[in-house]
Scaffold this motif. Structure first.
Motif, PDB file in Angstrom:
ATOM      1  N   ASN B 177      -0.171   2.340  11.621  1.00 17.19           N
ATOM      2  CA  ASN B 177      -1.118   1.467  10.906  1.00 17.19           C
ATOM      3  C   ASN B 177      -0.775   1.331   9.426  1.00 17.19           C
ATOM      4  O   ASN B 177      -1.666   1.157   8.599  1.00 17.19           O
ATOM      5  CB  ASN B 177      -2.540   2.036  11.040  1.00 17.19           C
ATOM      6  N   GLN B 178       0.507   1.387   9.111  1.00 21.00           N
ATOM      7  CA  GLN B 178       0.888   1.431   7.701  1.00 21.00           C
ATOM      8  C   GLN B 178       0.373   0.235   6.883  1.00 21.00           C
ATOM      9  O   GLN B 178      -0.060   0.405   5.749  1.00 21.00           O
ATOM     10  CB  GLN B 178       2.402   1.527   7.587  1.00 21.00           C
ATOM     11  N   LYS B 180      -2.361  -1.463   7.320  1.00 20.51           N
ATOM     12  CA  LYS B 180      -3.794  -1.261   7.054  1.00 20.51           C
ATOM     13  C   LYS B 180      -4.003  -0.159   6.010  1.00 20.51           C
ATOM     14  O   LYS B 180      -4.953  -0.210   5.224  1.00 20.51           O
ATOM     15  CB  LYS B 180      -4.528  -0.872   8.347  1.00 20.51           C
ATOM     16  N   ILE B 181      -3.151   0.848   6.029  1.00 18.50           N
ATOM     17  CA  ILE B 181      -3.254   1.927   5.030  1.00 18.50           C
ATOM     18  C   ILE B 181      -3.090   1.328   3.630  1.00 18.50           C
ATOM     19  O   ILE B 181      -3.884   1.603   2.723  1.00 18.50           O
ATOM     20  CB  ILE B 181      -2.183   3.015   5.271  1.00 18.50           C
ATOM     21  N   HIS B 182      -2.074   0.485   3.470  1.00 17.90           N
ATOM     22  CA  HIS B 182      -1.832  -0.109   2.151  1.00 17.90           C
ATOM     23  C   HIS B 182      -2.981  -1.039   1.747  1.00 17.90           C
ATOM     24  O   HIS B 182      -3.332  -1.116   0.569  1.00 17.90           O
ATOM     25  CB  HIS B 182      -0.496  -0.856   2.143  1.00 17.90           C
ATOM     26  N   VAL B 184      -6.189  -0.652   2.519  1.00 17.73           N
ATOM     27  CA  VAL B 184      -7.308   0.180   2.053  1.00 17.73           C
ATOM     28  C   VAL B 184      -6.998   0.735   0.660  1.00 17.73           C
ATOM     29  O   VAL B 184      -7.853   0.723  -0.229  1.00 17.73           O
ATOM     30  CB  VAL B 184      -7.601   1.321   3.058  1.00 17.73           C
ATOM     31  N   ALA B 185      -5.769   1.185   0.468  1.00 10.80           N
ATOM     32  CA  ALA B 185      -5.395   1.720  -0.850  1.00 10.80           C
ATOM     33  C   ALA B 185      -5.573   0.662  -1.932  1.00 10.80           C
ATOM     34  O   ALA B 185      -6.078   0.946  -3.022  1.00 10.80           O
ATOM     35  CB  ALA B 185      -3.952   2.219  -0.813  1.00 10.80           C
ATOM     36  N   LEU B 188      -9.269   0.275  -2.969  1.00  9.27           N
ATOM     37  CA  LEU B 188      -9.994   1.379  -3.605  1.00  9.27           C
ATOM     38  C   LEU B 188      -9.819   1.330  -5.119  1.00  9.27           C
ATOM     39  O   LEU B 188      -8.698   1.358  -5.618  1.00  9.27           O
ATOM     40  CB  LEU B 188      -9.489   2.721  -3.064  1.00  9.27           C
ATOM     41  N   PRO B 189     -10.935   1.250  -5.854  1.00  8.13           N
ATOM     42  CA  PRO B 189     -10.815   1.072  -7.304  1.00  8.13           C
ATOM     43  C   PRO B 189     -10.036   2.187  -7.995  1.00  8.13           C
ATOM     44  O   PRO B 189      -9.259   1.925  -8.912  1.00  8.13           O
ATOM     45  CB  PRO B 189     -12.264   1.012  -7.781  1.00  8.13           C
ATOM     46  N   TYR B 190     -10.194   3.425  -7.543  1.00  8.16           N
ATOM     47  CA  TYR B 190      -9.551   4.518  -8.279  1.00  8.16           C
ATOM     48  C   TYR B 190      -8.039   4.511  -8.133  1.00  8.16           C
ATOM     49  O   TYR B 190      -7.324   5.035  -8.982  1.00  8.16           O
ATOM     50  CB  TYR B 190     -10.149   5.878  -7.914  1.00  8.16           C
ATOM     51  N   VAL B 191      -7.546   3.916  -7.059  1.00 11.01           N
ATOM     52  CA  VAL B 191      -6.091   3.793  -6.922  1.00 11.01           C
ATOM     53  C   VAL B 191      -5.579   2.823  -7.990  1.00 11.01           C
ATOM     54  O   VAL B 191      -4.541   3.045  -8.622  1.00 11.01           O
ATOM     55  CB  VAL B 191      -5.712   3.326  -5.503  1.00 11.01           C
ATOM     56  N   TRP B 193      -7.137   2.142 -10.935  1.00  9.95           N
ATOM     57  CA  TRP B 193      -7.278   2.725 -12.281  1.00  9.95           C
ATOM     58  C   TRP B 193      -6.115   3.652 -12.599  1.00  9.95           C
ATOM     59  O   TRP B 193      -5.696   3.766 -13.744  1.00  9.95           O
ATOM     60  CB  TRP B 193      -8.598   3.521 -12.384  1.00  9.95           C
ATOM     61  N   ALA B 194      -5.636   4.327 -11.598  1.00  9.26           N
ATOM     62  CA  ALA B 194      -4.571   5.298 -11.841  1.00  9.26           C
ATOM     63  C   ALA B 194      -3.278   4.618 -12.254  1.00  9.26           C
ATOM     64  O   ALA B 194      -2.466   5.202 -12.970  1.00  9.26           O
ATOM     65  CB  ALA B 194      -4.347   6.142 -10.593  1.00  9.26           C
ATOM     66  N   SER B 196      -3.134   1.394 -13.675  1.00 11.37           N
ATOM     67  CA  SER B 196      -3.276   0.412 -14.765  1.00 11.37           C
ATOM     68  C   SER B 196      -3.283   1.094 -16.130  1.00 11.37           C
ATOM     69  O   SER B 196      -3.381   2.291 -16.223  1.00 11.37           O
ATOM     70  CB  SER B 196      -4.542  -0.412 -14.575  1.00 11.37           C
TER      71      SER B 196
END
Lengths: 467, 196
Positions: B177-178, B180-182, B184-185, B188-191, B193-194, B196
């Motif tokens: 499910n690679q 779909k994994i990407h 979701v990542a 996600l806002p915190y991904v 922020w990390a 940017s």
């Protein structure tokens, strides 16, 4: 089935897919690794020729095997050195950030991730260590995993999981003097049992938690697993945001305001539905001490040990086993029990506020002759802060040893161990048979301030007399 | 991966509630970078007397471990089920299991099944009295047959399906499910922020 809780919201936002088995494939926002449970996982990746999918979402440190007296390389224990080298090599090979000894960022994995701002509300957090529940203090879904699952997270940044039920564990009112977060969680486990939480996430709520600092919330969430709950959490609030602001890995600048708004939206709704709700009164919680071989076997310091007849039938066999192992008698007071070793530290109680509380008890007093007492700060940063405040001087003047950070005698994988049938007063989390490095060694769990009091008198003592 | 449908062999009764993973494999044996050799150290501290069930001659070669409540509580160390499996155990039947332990067993293809406390205890007594009893654990119908007794077993349906289909090692399915994994990542806002 729960609805509208933080757990439901975070679970939903991290759901990747439903697997053919019916399990959920859950995205893991932060993966923490250490030297004990990761080398086999990297070996499995190598066997399968798999890369690490999101190397920057994993962070590594070394904590379990580090000696706390001298950390000169190579480590004196050749096996420990081999484990550390394996971790260093794996992190280099896969471009994973590693906080090593002397970096200023090394320490117990559950101490450093929060203090670096890596742990944030709304994240899913996994680590090959059962005390990962600690990070739930920030309103994250955080839980321990095994090594095969460490492999899964490295390879896919996801895990196959069944959703947990949610139990709200409310505690209301103010804690009395000499009563700490450690006492709150020991009290909860005493009443809900060591397997009461199996299948549940614990949402810690109520006015008591609203008043607790982040470090106190971490102490409680840390031991959720000792009550059987793989994960425990507290909804994020102003205390959470104030703690995180300005930390190295916390959102900065314009991202900060967005983050706070998102975090607020994740807190459990006022009308959230839970699978179960239990309520405790803070006024009923006293300084608490374990007497047995599970963290659920505890009494208030001014109580006597339970008679077998007073216990539910299902608990009598393990109580009998505990009395025989601990060499304690039903009906005797716990106060006055002689102590050989005093250990202040661990992912439960090795943070700066823990050391401050213990130092307050110790200041101007002396460790009882014959008692071995030592303090192991939870991280290099905690150690530096404590030294800046002069806590190391207070401890050493009293006769405590002042050590370098690590897991130390919580699980005794390093040279810090009980000998023979020694009995310890310990601020750690497990009183299992043999846990502290001797097959016959005995552990009494209590708050760091209570450990400090025991060090002074050489026996289990009500810390309230020292305040 | 192999499908796990049926396990046959003799049983090993191990009595006691709340047997934690520190007891199954004490921490000093975790100073290693592989799981090799852990089997010989299973329950090392408890076995010092030589009278532990894992040492008794009548249980050598047993395949099915029979335990009581909250087995495998405490530390998440996969070394614990690895040590049990490397000793020779292929399935565990008990009153209840700690969650992380049961998850680790699944990832290794070792089924953990529960039965009613009275039936578990009766089975332990049977194995103490008649250690040569052959057991058959059938995941298709969720029963354990011991002589003329048939004990009903329970396990999460998702877990049962993973074992029966041979998909108990989830890694391959997760990797499939690679995309779909990407997705979701990326959501996600915190991904964000990390980076940017």
């Amino acid at each position: 089935m729960s609805r509208g809780t933080l757990f439901d919201k975070v679970w939903e936002q991290h759901t990747v897919a439903t697997l053919p088995s019916g399990q959920t494939q859950l995205f893991i926002g932060l993966h923490l690794i250490h030297e004990v449970t990761s080398p086999q996982a990297f070996a499995m990746l190598r066997e399968r020729g798999l890369p690490v999918l999101y190397p920057q979402r994993t962070v590594a440190t070394v904590d379990h095997i580090v000696p706390t007296d001298t950390v000169a390389r190579p480590l004196q224990d050749a096996l420990a050195e081999e484990m550390l080298q394996a971790l260093e090599a794996n992190c280099r090979a896969h471009n994973i950030p590693f906080f090593g000894i002397g970096s200023g960022r090394q320490g117990i994995v559950h101490v450093i991730a929060p203090e670096q701002g890596l742990t944030q509300p709304g994240m899913t957090i996994a680590c090959g260590d059962s005390h990962t529940s600690t990070h739930g203090a920030f309103g994250a879904i955080a839980f321990g995993i095994g090594t095969s699952q460490v492999r899964d997270v490295l390879a896919t940044q996801t895990l196959a999981l069944n959703k947990l039920k949610v139990r709200k564990v409310a505690v209301n009112g103010s804690l009395g003097p000499g009563v700490y977060a450690k006492d709150v969680i020991l009290h909860i486990i005493r009443h809900l049992g060591v397997k009461g939480g199996v299948g549940y996430a614990y949402e810690f709520a109520g006015s008591t938690f609203a008043q607790l600092s982040m470090e106190e919330r971490m102490t409680v969430c840390n031991m959720a697993i000792e009550g059987g709950a793989r994960c425990g959490y507290v909804n994020p609030d102003e205390t959470t945001f104030a703690y995180l602001r300005g930390r190295p890995f916390a959102p900065q600048g314009k991202n900060w305001d967005q983050a706070v708004a998102w975090w607020r939206s994740l807190a459990s709704d006022a009308d959230a539905e839970y699978d179960d709700v239990v309520t405790f009164a803070a006024a009923d919680i006293a300084p608490t001490v374990t007497w047995g071989i599970t963290p659920g076997q505890s009494v208030a310091v001014d109580e006597t040990l339970p008679t077998l007849e007073s216990l539910p039938e299902a608990e009598r066999a393990i109580a009998t086993e505990a009395y025989a192992y601990m060499d304690l008698q039903p009906g005797q007071p716990i106060q006055g029990t002689k102590i050989d070793v005093c250990f202040i530290g661990s992912c439960t109680n090795g943070r700066i506020s823990d050391l401050r509380q213990a130092a307050k008890v110790v200041e101007g007093r002396k460790v009882k002759p014959g008692v071995k007492a030592f303090v192991v700060p939870g991280s290099e940063r905690v150690k530096a802060q404590a030294e800046a405040e002069g806590l190391d001087v207070i401890f050493q003047a009293a006769g405590f040893e002042w050590r370098n950070p690590g897991c130390s005698m919580c699980l005794a994988m390093n040279p810090d161990k009980l000998q023979g049938r020694q009995i310890s007063a310990s601020s750690s989390n497990r009183n299992f048979k043999g846990r502290q490095g001797s097959a016959a060694g005995r552990t009494l769990l209590m708050s760091p301030a209570m450990v400090a009091a025991a060090a002074i008198t050489g026996e289990v003592t009500d810390v309230r007399a020292f305040l | 991966m192999s499908k796990i449908e049926r396990i046959t062999g003799r049983g090993l009764p191990l009595r006691g509630n709340d047997i934690d993973t520190d007891r199954i494999i004490p921490a000093r044996f975790l100073r290693c970078v592989t799981f090799d050799g852990l089997g010989e150290h299973v329950f090392a501290d408890d076995r010092q007397s030589g009278q532990h069930p894992f040492d008794l001659p009548q249980y050598q070669g047993a395949r099915i471990l029979v335990v009581n409540a909250n087995f495998g509580c405490g530390s998440s160390r996969e070394h614990a089920p690895q040590a049990i499996a490397r000793w020779g155990i292929q399935a565990i039947v008990g009153e209840s299991f700690a969650e992380i332990f049961a998850g680790n067993c699944l990832a290794m293809g070792v089924p953990c099944l529960t039965a009613a406390p009275a039936q578990v205890q009766a089975l332990q007594t049977l194995l103490e009295d008649q250690p040569t009893t052959e057991l058959t654990l059938d995941l298709q119908v969720l029963t354990l047959t011991a002589g003329d007794q048939v004990i009903p077993l329970t396990m999460a349906e998702s877990t049962r399906q993973m074992l029966l289909s041979g998909q108990w090692d989830a890694c391959g399915q997760l990797l499939a499910n690679q995309d779909k994994i990407h997705e979701v990542a990326a959501r996600l806002p915190y991904v964000r922020w990390a980076v940017s």
